[in-house]
Design an enzyme around this catalytic site. Sequence first.
Site, PDB file in Angstrom:
ATOM      1  N   ASP A  41     -16.751   1.969   5.829  1.00 51.15           N
ATOM      2  CA  ASP A  41     -16.335   3.128   6.611  1.00 51.15           C
ATOM      3  C   ASP A  41     -15.732   2.602   7.919  1.00 51.15           C
ATOM      4  O   ASP A  41     -15.511   1.385   8.078  1.00 51.15           O
ATOM      5  CB  ASP A  41     -17.489   4.136   6.791  1.00 51.15           C
ATOM      6  CG  ASP A  41     -18.581   3.650   7.739  1.00 51.15           C
ATOM      7  OD1 ASP A  41     -18.483   2.519   8.261  1.00 51.15           O
ATOM      8  OD2 ASP A  41     -19.527   4.426   7.958  1.00 51.15           O
ATOM      9  N   HIS A  42     -15.473   3.501   8.876  1.00 49.23           N
ATOM     10  CA  HIS A  42     -14.840   3.103  10.136  1.00 49.23           C
ATOM     11  C   HIS A  42     -15.664   2.079  10.907  1.00 49.23           C
ATOM     12  O   HIS A  42     -15.105   1.226  11.587  1.00 49.23           O
ATOM     13  CB  HIS A  42     -14.601   4.351  11.007  1.00 49.23           C
ATOM     14  CG  HIS A  42     -15.814   5.206  11.165  1.00 49.23           C
ATOM     15  ND1 HIS A  42     -16.317   5.980  10.127  1.00 49.23           N
ATOM     16  CD2 HIS A  42     -16.665   5.384  12.209  1.00 49.23           C
ATOM     17  CE1 HIS A  42     -17.397   6.618  10.546  1.00 49.23           C
ATOM     18  NE2 HIS A  42     -17.637   6.267  11.801  1.00 49.23           N
ATOM     19  N   HIS A  99     -34.266 -11.664  -8.078  1.00 50.11           N
ATOM     20  CA  HIS A  99     -35.239 -10.721  -8.632  1.00 50.11           C
ATOM     21  C   HIS A  99     -34.630  -9.400  -9.083  1.00 50.11           C
ATOM     22  O   HIS A  99     -35.105  -8.814 -10.049  1.00 50.11           O
ATOM     23  CB  HIS A  99     -36.328 -10.407  -7.596  1.00 50.11           C
ATOM     24  CG  HIS A  99     -37.239 -11.561  -7.327  1.00 50.11           C
ATOM     25  ND1 HIS A  99     -38.423 -11.426  -6.655  1.00 50.11           N
ATOM     26  CD2 HIS A  99     -37.135 -12.881  -7.649  1.00 50.11           C
ATOM     27  CE1 HIS A  99     -39.026 -12.618  -6.556  1.00 50.11           C
ATOM     28  NE2 HIS A  99     -38.249 -13.516  -7.152  1.00 50.11           N
ATOM     29  N   ARG A 125     -39.605 -12.198 -16.182  1.00 51.22           N
ATOM     30  CA  ARG A 125     -40.305 -10.946 -15.841  1.00 51.22           C
ATOM     31  C   ARG A 125     -39.401 -10.008 -15.050  1.00 51.22           C
ATOM     32  O   ARG A 125     -39.560  -8.776 -15.101  1.00 51.22           O
ATOM     33  CB  ARG A 125     -41.597 -11.248 -15.074  1.00 51.22           C
ATOM     34  CG  ARG A 125     -41.400 -11.824 -13.685  1.00 51.22           C
ATOM     35  CD  ARG A 125     -42.739 -12.231 -13.065  1.00 51.22           C
ATOM     36  NE  ARG A 125     -42.625 -12.607 -11.671  1.00 51.22           N
ATOM     37  CZ  ARG A 125     -42.168 -13.783 -11.245  1.00 51.22           C
ATOM     38  NH1 ARG A 125     -41.750 -14.699 -12.106  1.00 51.22           N
ATOM     39  NH2 ARG A 125     -42.117 -14.050  -9.949  1.00 51.22           N
ATOM     40  N   CYS A 137     -21.230  -0.392   6.307  1.00 52.09           N
ATOM     41  CA  CYS A 137     -21.188   0.771   7.204  1.00 52.09           C
ATOM     42  C   CYS A 137     -22.011   0.401   8.433  1.00 52.09           C
ATOM     43  O   CYS A 137     -22.335  -0.777   8.631  1.00 52.09           O
ATOM     44  CB  CYS A 137     -21.672   2.045   6.515  1.00 52.09           C
ATOM     45  SG  CYS A 137     -23.400   2.064   6.004  1.00 52.09           S
ATOM     46  N   GLY A 138     -22.342   1.368   9.264  1.00 52.85           N
ATOM     47  CA  GLY A 138     -23.089   1.044  10.483  1.00 52.85           C
ATOM     48  C   GLY A 138     -24.389   0.324  10.174  1.00 52.85           C
ATOM     49  O   GLY A 138     -24.689  -0.728  10.743  1.00 52.85           O
ATOM     50  N   THR A 139     -25.151   0.867   9.248  1.00 59.05           N
ATOM     51  CA  THR A 139     -26.470   0.303   8.922  1.00 59.05           C
ATOM     52  C   THR A 139     -26.556  -0.338   7.536  1.00 59.05           C
ATOM     53  O   THR A 139     -27.519  -1.044   7.244  1.00 59.05           O
ATOM     54  CB  THR A 139     -27.522   1.427   8.923  1.00 59.05           C
ATOM     55  OG1 THR A 139     -27.099   2.412   7.968  1.00 59.05           O
ATOM     56  CG2 THR A 139     -27.654   2.067  10.298  1.00 59.05           C
ATOM     57  N   GLY A 140     -25.621  -0.015   6.649  1.00 61.09           N
ATOM     58  CA  GLY A 140     -25.718  -0.405   5.235  1.00 61.09           C
ATOM     59  C   GLY A 140     -26.542   0.573   4.418  1.00 61.09           C
ATOM     60  O   GLY A 140     -26.573   0.502   3.188  1.00 61.09           O
ATOM     61  N   GLY A 198     -26.541   4.182   4.273  1.00 58.69           N
ATOM     62  CA  GLY A 198     -25.836   5.274   3.598  1.00 58.69           C
ATOM     63  C   GLY A 198     -25.084   4.762   2.378  1.00 58.69           C
ATOM     64  O   GLY A 198     -25.106   5.392   1.302  1.00 58.69           O
ATOM     65  N   MET A 199     -24.442   3.592   2.529  1.00 52.52           N
ATOM     66  CA  MET A 199     -23.680   3.015   1.413  1.00 52.52           C
ATOM     67  C   MET A 199     -24.594   2.746   0.217  1.00 52.52           C
ATOM     68  O   MET A 199     -24.237   3.012  -0.934  1.00 52.52           O
ATOM     69  CB  MET A 199     -23.006   1.715   1.851  1.00 52.52           C
ATOM     70  CG  MET A 199     -21.879   1.890   2.857  1.00 52.52           C
ATOM     71  SD  MET A 199     -20.545   2.894   2.165  1.00 52.52           S
ATOM     72  CE  MET A 199     -19.186   2.447   3.269  1.00 52.52           C
TER      73      MET A 199
END
Length: 154
Positions: free
Chosen positions: A8-9, A98, A132, A65-68, A70-71
């Site tokens: 995003d922006h 994993h 596993r 994105c800003g935080t990762g 929302g994506m």
Amino acid sequence: MRIAVGSDHRGVAMRAKILDLLRALGQDAVDLGTNEQGSVDYPDVAAQVARMVSDGQAERGILICGTGLGMSIVANKFPGVRAAACHDDLTAEISRRHNDLNVLCLSADILGERLVDRMIEIWLNTQFEGGRHARRVEKIRDLERRNHKNNGAQ
Ligand code: RB5
């Protein structure tokens, strides 16, 4: 490897550097924007990248994105996509070993450039361990199949 990349922006500058890095590493990086000047809604970009991975048009995806966060929420709506926000070398490595993570989500606001470069190289070069963990990933696939059959209603 074909890798779809979107932001995003908030992630435009980081995305440009990641595309340069991927191409320097010989990867087939597909740039899905955003190329808008102003702010955009992260679900629109995440959906484009996740759809490519879900449909098998790209083996992996990277979303910024800003935080990762929302994506990753959006990308996980797509069948076959395993997305998460990683924030250091260890989470980047374990996400592959994993979880067989196929969409790496990154925070443009929190992560520095050198850390991100390192995380991406680790994420590209680390193999899924199977064993596993394969059983656990198969359980995720099974949940996906059941939830889709029920149209998401449980
Ligand atoms: C956009 O302001 C911001 O919400 C977005 O970049 C992301 O952090 C969402 O999870």
